[in-house]
Write a protein that holds these residues in place. Structure first.
Motif, PDB file in Angstrom:
ATOM      1  N   LEU A 186      11.041   5.751  14.267  1.00 40.57           N
ATOM      2  CA  LEU A 186      11.633   4.434  14.540  1.00 40.57           C
ATOM      3  C   LEU A 186      10.627   3.488  15.189  1.00 40.57           C
ATOM      4  O   LEU A 186      10.603   2.295  14.888  1.00 40.57           O
ATOM      5  CB  LEU A 186      12.895   4.575  15.402  1.00 40.57           C
ATOM      6  N   THR A 187       9.781   4.012  16.083  1.00 44.63           N
ATOM      7  CA  THR A 187       8.766   3.141  16.703  1.00 44.63           C
ATOM      8  C   THR A 187       7.788   2.635  15.641  1.00 44.63           C
ATOM      9  O   THR A 187       7.449   1.448  15.613  1.00 44.63           O
ATOM     10  CB  THR A 187       8.008   3.884  17.822  1.00 44.63           C
ATOM     11  N   ALA A 188       7.358   3.526  14.763  1.00 48.45           N
ATOM     12  CA  ALA A 188       6.423   3.122  13.712  1.00 48.45           C
ATOM     13  C   ALA A 188       7.059   2.060  12.808  1.00 48.45           C
ATOM     14  O   ALA A 188       6.446   1.038  12.489  1.00 48.45           O
ATOM     15  CB  ALA A 188       5.997   4.341  12.898  1.00 48.45           C
ATOM     16  N   LYS A 189       8.317   2.307  12.403  1.00 51.50           N
ATOM     17  CA  LYS A 189       9.021   1.362  11.533  1.00 51.50           C
ATOM     18  C   LYS A 189       9.186   0.009  12.235  1.00 51.50           C
ATOM     19  O   LYS A 189       8.965  -1.054  11.657  1.00 51.50           O
ATOM     20  CB  LYS A 189      10.397   1.956  11.185  1.00 51.50           C
ATOM     21  N   PHE A 190       9.591   0.090  13.511  1.00 50.38           N
ATOM     22  CA  PHE A 190       9.799  -1.130  14.301  1.00 50.38           C
ATOM     23  C   PHE A 190       8.522  -1.962  14.399  1.00 50.38           C
ATOM     24  O   PHE A 190       8.531  -3.174  14.142  1.00 50.38           O
ATOM     25  CB  PHE A 190      10.297  -0.717  15.697  1.00 50.38           C
ATOM     26  N   VAL A 191       7.413  -1.330  14.732  1.00 52.22           N
ATOM     27  CA  VAL A 191       6.147  -2.060  14.867  1.00 52.22           C
ATOM     28  C   VAL A 191       5.689  -2.594  13.512  1.00 52.22           C
ATOM     29  O   VAL A 191       5.177  -3.712  13.412  1.00 52.22           O
ATOM     30  CB  VAL A 191       5.053  -1.168  15.515  1.00 52.22           C
ATOM     31  N   GLU A 192       5.925  -1.828  12.461  1.00 51.79           N
ATOM     32  CA  GLU A 192       5.540  -2.293  11.132  1.00 51.79           C
ATOM     33  C   GLU A 192       6.323  -3.552  10.740  1.00 51.79           C
ATOM     34  O   GLU A 192       5.757  -4.516  10.244  1.00 51.79           O
ATOM     35  CB  GLU A 192       5.755  -1.191  10.092  1.00 51.79           C
TER      36      GLU A 192
END
Lengths: 113, 224
Positions: free
Chosen positions: A100-106
């Protein structure tokens, strides 16, 4: 060497003193780190005065986790009786946080373009 | 026998780090193996943890100055902080809170008691800071240390593959997520993938350590 060590322990001492005086829940060493970062940014402390000593500590940090980690022997019963919540939470929380952090930052960066 | 604990810690760690240098596979993590083997030695020879710790404390005492020293790599990466200020700050708040809340509530839902909840909440931050935070909020620092290392090992082992599976291509997003979730061991893995991801990961780790240590003591009262 003594100058660098004195600076590092000086900031550690300052951080611990601040944590104690203001009864903060933040560990004193973290406050010391923030203060030293500020001191470096504002040129109060010069990088070359602490660089070698700091890098020695950072490079050799992992061995310092062992004695507290061995304390696990005292809690063997607790871990056995709580194995499912401990390891279930560990794995699921790891998956959620990473993805979720990766998706959010992307998404955050995608919007900017 | 004042030096027994120091000798044992250094000797066992030396052997496992030599071994790790030869065969760099994640499950041979020298810190975790040292903890296991020293625990077994104490058990086998019926040595109490207290008498081991009496001298080994000297080694963990150095965590204090080591955490302060993290200011140096942080300072050296300041240009990356400036370049990606928005994604790093928003990402750390999002990921940092998610790591705490998800671990806390899943463990609670699965029936963990308070000791375990307090010990697992800081599992995504770097071990050095996590031990101090666990102590401050009333968790079990030893349990936290082991859970943090296991979280790091997970990231090191499968983090990159998971990000690939989820088709996350953005290098900043990949690095930041890895550092925030799996601290040093995650950073060590993603840096092999991409240098920018590695640098952002290291920063994510440091800033998440600071962020979590600032908010967790207060947040935990709300979560409880």
């Amino acid at each position: 060497m003594y100058k660098g060590l004195a600076i590092i322990f000086g900031f550690l001492f300052m951080g611990e003193a601040i944590a104690e005086i203001f009864e903060l829940s933040v560990p004193g060493n973290v406050i010391g780190m923030m203060l030293l970062t500020l001191a470096l940014l504002t040129n109060i402390v010069k990088l070359e005065d602490v660089e070698r000593e700091a890098e020695f500590f950072v490079r050799n940090m992992s061995v310092m986790f062992i004695p507290p980690g061995v304390g696990i022997v005292l809690y063997w019963g607790l871990i056995k009786s709580q194995a499912i919540p401990i390891f279930g939470a560990l794995i699921v929380s790891f998956l959620l946080t990473l993805l979720l952090t990766a998706k959010f930052v992307e998404l955050l960066r995608g919007e900017k373009k | 026998m004042n030096s027994f604990g120091i000798f044992l810690t250094l000797a066992v760690f030396y052997l496992f780090s030599k071994f790790y240098e030869k065969r760099k596979v994640f499950y041979l993590n020298p810190v975790l193996l040292s903890i296991i083997v020293i625990s077994l030695i104490l058990k086998g020879f019926k040595i109490s943890y207290d008498s081991y710790m009496e001298s080994a404390r000297f080694i963990s005492f150095l965590l204090g100055p080591a955490v302060v020293s993290l200011a140096v790599p942080l300072y050296k990466q300041r240009h990356i902080v400036k370049t990606y200020a928005k994604e790093i700050s928003v990402g750390v708040v999002f990921g940092g809170l998610l790591a705490i809340a998800s671990a806390f509530y899943i463990a609670k839902w699965l029936g963990a008691n308070l000791d375990v909840l307090l010990s697992i909440a800081p599992k995504s931050i770097t071990t050095a800071i996590a031990i101090g935070v666990s102590e401050k909020i009333g968790g079990i620092p030893a349990l936290t240390a082991v859970l943090v290392i296991l979280t790091g090992i997970l990231g090191n082992a499968v983090g990159v593959e998971l990000l690939n599976l989820a088709r996350i291509k953005d290098r900043v997003a990949r690095g930041l997520a890895m550092g925030i979730t799996s601290h040093g061991l995650g950073t060590a893995r993603i840096i092999l993938d991409d240098e920018l991801s590695g640098a952002v990961s290291g920063l994510g780790m440091a800033l998440n350590g600071i962020f979590t240590s600032l908010v967790l003591p207060y947040l935990i009262e709300l979560l409880k």
